[in-house]
Design a protein around this motif. Structure first.
Motif, PDB file in Angstrom:
ATOM      1  N   ASP A 135     -36.109  16.806 -15.277  1.00  0.00           N
ATOM      2  CA  ASP A 135     -35.188  17.000 -16.394  1.00  0.00           C
ATOM      3  C   ASP A 135     -33.794  17.138 -15.788  1.00  0.00           C
ATOM      4  OD1 ASP A 135     -33.601  17.884 -18.476  1.00  0.00           O
ATOM      5  OD2 ASP A 135     -34.922  19.531 -19.067  1.00  0.00           O
ATOM      6  N   ALA A 136     -32.935  16.184 -16.092  1.00  0.00           N
ATOM      7  CA  ALA A 136     -31.604  16.184 -15.476  1.00  0.00           C
ATOM      8  C   ALA A 136     -30.827  17.455 -15.782  1.00  0.00           C
ATOM      9  CB  ALA A 136     -30.809  14.972 -15.942  1.00  0.00           C
ATOM     10  N   PHE A 137     -31.093  18.079 -16.936  1.00  0.00           N
ATOM     11  CA  PHE A 137     -30.357  19.281 -17.310  1.00  0.00           C
ATOM     12  C   PHE A 137     -30.820  20.507 -16.522  1.00  0.00           C
ATOM     13  CE2 PHE A 137     -29.753  16.490 -20.958  1.00  0.00           C
ATOM     14  CZ  PHE A 137     -28.382  16.601 -21.144  1.00  0.00           C
ATOM     15  N   ALA A 138     -31.958  20.374 -15.826  1.00  0.00           N
ATOM     16  CA  ALA A 138     -32.455  21.476 -14.998  1.00  0.00           C
ATOM     17  C   ALA A 138     -32.481  21.105 -13.520  1.00  0.00           C
ATOM     18  CB  ALA A 138     -33.869  21.871 -15.445  1.00  0.00           C
ATOM     19  N   TRP A 139     -32.225  19.837 -13.207  1.00  0.00           N
ATOM     20  CA  TRP A 139     -32.289  19.338 -11.834  1.00  0.00           C
ATOM     21  C   TRP A 139     -31.126  19.877 -11.024  1.00  0.00           C
ATOM     22  CZ3 TRP A 139     -29.753  15.023  -9.077  1.00  0.00           C
ATOM     23  CH2 TRP A 139     -30.493  14.539  -7.982  1.00  0.00           C
ATOM     24  N   ASP A 140     -31.371  20.122  -9.739  1.00  0.00           N
ATOM     25  CA  ASP A 140     -30.299  20.655  -8.888  1.00  0.00           C
ATOM     26  C   ASP A 140     -30.345  19.970  -7.532  1.00  0.00           C
ATOM     27  OD1 ASP A 140     -28.126  22.205  -8.214  1.00  0.00           O
ATOM     28  OD2 ASP A 140     -29.346  23.884  -7.505  1.00  0.00           O
ATOM     29  N   GLY A 141     -30.190  18.654  -7.564  1.00  0.00           N
ATOM     30  CA  GLY A 141     -30.227  17.899  -6.318  1.00  0.00           C
ATOM     31  C   GLY A 141     -29.003  18.147  -5.462  1.00  0.00           C
ATOM     32  N   GLU A 142     -29.192  18.091  -4.150  1.00  0.00           N
ATOM     33  CA  GLU A 142     -28.097  18.318  -3.204  1.00  0.00           C
ATOM     34  C   GLU A 142     -27.352  17.038  -2.856  1.00  0.00           C
ATOM     35  OE1 GLU A 142     -27.018  21.236  -2.033  1.00  0.00           O
ATOM     36  OE2 GLU A 142     -28.471  22.184  -3.380  1.00  0.00           O
ATOM     37  N   ARG A 143     -27.988  15.906  -3.103  1.00  0.00           N
ATOM     38  CA  ARG A 143     -27.388  14.627  -2.717  1.00  0.00           C
ATOM     39  C   ARG A 143     -26.208  14.275  -3.615  1.00  0.00           C
ATOM     40  NH1 ARG A 143     -30.758   8.931  -2.127  1.00  0.00           N
ATOM     41  NH2 ARG A 143     -28.959   7.627  -1.579  1.00  0.00           N
ATOM     42  N   ARG A 144     -25.273  13.506  -3.082  1.00  0.00           N
ATOM     43  CA  ARG A 144     -24.113  13.057  -3.842  1.00  0.00           C
ATOM     44  C   ARG A 144     -24.131  11.536  -3.951  1.00  0.00           C
ATOM     45  NH1 ARG A 144     -24.821  17.437  -4.754  1.00  0.00           N
ATOM     46  NH2 ARG A 144     -23.485  19.265  -4.525  1.00  0.00           N
ATOM     47  N   PHE A 145     -23.560  11.033  -5.031  1.00  0.00           N
ATOM     48  CA  PHE A 145     -23.641   9.611  -5.343  1.00  0.00           C
ATOM     49  C   PHE A 145     -22.256   9.049  -5.659  1.00  0.00           C
ATOM     50  CE2 PHE A 145     -27.598  11.678  -6.379  1.00  0.00           C
ATOM     51  CZ  PHE A 145     -28.567  10.809  -5.882  1.00  0.00           C
ATOM     52  N   ASP A 146     -22.146   7.727  -5.526  1.00  0.00           N
ATOM     53  CA  ASP A 146     -20.897   7.055  -5.871  1.00  0.00           C
ATOM     54  C   ASP A 146     -20.780   6.825  -7.379  1.00  0.00           C
ATOM     55  OD1 ASP A 146     -19.921   6.411  -3.069  1.00  0.00           O
ATOM     56  OD2 ASP A 146     -21.903   5.468  -3.040  1.00  0.00           O
ATOM     57  N   ALA A 147     -21.921   6.690  -8.042  1.00  0.00           N
ATOM     58  CA  ALA A 147     -21.919   6.429  -9.484  1.00  0.00           C
ATOM     59  C   ALA A 147     -23.129   7.067 -10.132  1.00  0.00           C
ATOM     60  CB  ALA A 147     -21.913   4.930  -9.754  1.00  0.00           C
ATOM     61  N   ILE A 148     -22.956   7.477 -11.372  1.00  0.00           N
ATOM     62  CA  ILE A 148     -24.048   8.015 -12.177  1.00  0.00           C
ATOM     63  C   ILE A 148     -24.130   7.197 -13.462  1.00  0.00           C
ATOM     64  CG2 ILE A 148     -24.920   9.999 -13.485  1.00  0.00           C
ATOM     65  CD1 ILE A 148     -23.478  11.821 -11.505  1.00  0.00           C
ATOM     66  N   CYS A 149     -25.333   6.777 -13.793  1.00  0.00           N
ATOM     67  CA  CYS A 149     -25.574   6.033 -15.029  1.00  0.00           C
ATOM     68  C   CYS A 149     -26.461   6.882 -15.931  1.00  0.00           C
ATOM     69  CB  CYS A 149     -26.251   4.706 -14.706  1.00  0.00           C
ATOM     70  SG  CYS A 149     -26.642   3.713 -16.163  1.00  0.00           S
ATOM     71  N   VAL A 150     -25.949   7.283 -17.074  1.00  0.00           N
ATOM     72  CA  VAL A 150     -26.699   8.116 -18.014  1.00  0.00           C
ATOM     73  C   VAL A 150     -27.271   7.210 -19.101  1.00  0.00           C
ATOM     74  CG1 VAL A 150     -26.629  10.107 -19.546  1.00  0.00           C
ATOM     75  CG2 VAL A 150     -25.157  10.047 -17.518  1.00  0.00           C
ATOM     76  N   GLY A 151     -28.588   7.117 -19.158  1.00  0.00           N
ATOM     77  CA  GLY A 151     -29.242   6.133 -20.013  1.00  0.00           C
ATOM     78  C   GLY A 151     -29.511   6.556 -21.434  1.00  0.00           C
ATOM     79  N   GLY A 152     -29.105   7.766 -21.812  1.00  0.00           N
ATOM     80  CA  GLY A 152     -29.234   8.233 -23.187  1.00  0.00           C
ATOM     81  C   GLY A 152     -27.956   8.927 -23.600  1.00  0.00           C
ATOM     82  N   ALA A 153     -27.769   9.074 -24.901  1.00  0.00           N
ATOM     83  CA  ALA A 153     -26.534   9.694 -25.385  1.00  0.00           C
ATOM     84  C   ALA A 153     -26.537  11.205 -25.179  1.00  0.00           C
ATOM     85  CB  ALA A 153     -26.339   9.373 -26.864  1.00  0.00           C
ATOM     86  N   VAL A 154     -25.338  11.772 -25.134  1.00  0.00           N
ATOM     87  CA  VAL A 154     -25.141  13.221 -25.078  1.00  0.00           C
ATOM     88  C   VAL A 154     -24.072  13.576 -26.104  1.00  0.00           C
ATOM     89  CG1 VAL A 154     -25.843  13.578 -22.680  1.00  0.00           C
ATOM     90  CG2 VAL A 154     -23.497  12.900 -23.187  1.00  0.00           C
TER      91      VAL A 154
END
Length: 219
Positions: A135-154
């Protein structure tokens, strides 16, 4: 009747995606090459290249091809970049991202969708996409990214998603309340909001689980 999927794919690119102002050559080549029908359940396979949001289960759906094209173009992913995808769904957009980026990590809330997407990606020989059940809203990954693609609305921009971006990174999302949603590119910024937002176009998507507006009660 046997469907010529290669022809359907060409028609999708030339009559749907390109006319909706998608001109990025790498994006168009990716959409023209990847077999979208392999990411659609058998019952809907004949509609794989239609201008429709096809259901995938759990009340969720694949984006329309035109929205997938605009999403990929907006992110403008370079070959050496790393991408985080939130909401994997069918795995098709994951495959597109994997074709454009160096490495992709996808988060999918539903274990069955995640496993099916993994199998589809493996069948296409796409080895640079890893899908985690989370669950992205509870996830706490340490890695960093150049881009994030959110596949559902918020309903509102999840500011804590931005911490997963590298300096200079960007995030694509669709936000707002139906029917007045808009697609946007979001970047971290030193202001009161914590981000700057570039509005791209109006559209509508189902909400991510946890991303819908909080119900308001009026006396």
């Amino acid at each position: 009747m046997t469907i010529d999927y290669a022809k359907a794919r060409e028609t999708m690119v030339e009559q749907q995606v390109r006319p909706w102002d998608v001109f990025d050559a790498r994006v168009l080549e990716t959409l023209a090459r990847l077999p979208r029908e392999r990411f659609v359940v058998e019952a809907h396979r004949a509609l794989a290249y239609a201008d429709l949001a096809l259901p995938i289960g759990h009340g969720e759906s694949m984006m329309k091809p035109v929205l997938e094209g605009r999403t990929l173009q907006a992110l403008s992913i370079a070959a050496g970049e790393d991408v985080l995808e939130i909401g994997v769904g069918s795995g098709y957009l994951s495959a597109c991202l994997g074709s454009l980026a160096r490495d992709v990590v996808g988060l999918e809330l539903h274990a069955d969708l995640a496993e099916t997407a993994r199998q589809r990606l493996q069948a296409q020989g796409i080895g640079n996409v890893r899908i985690d059940v989370a669950d992205a809203f509870a996830w706490d990954g340490e890695r960093r990214f150049d881009a994030i693609c959110v596949g559902g609305a918020v309903a509102t921009v999840p500011v804590h998603f931005l911490k997963w971006l590298r300096p200079g990174g960007r995030m694509f999302l669709v936000h707002g309340r139906a029917p007045a949603m808009e697609a946007a590119l979001v970047k971290p910024a030193d202001n009161a909001a914590g981000f700057e937002i570039e509005s791209l176009f109006e559209t509508e998507l189902p909400y991510l689980v946890g991303g819908a507006p909080i119900p308001q009660f009026h006396l």
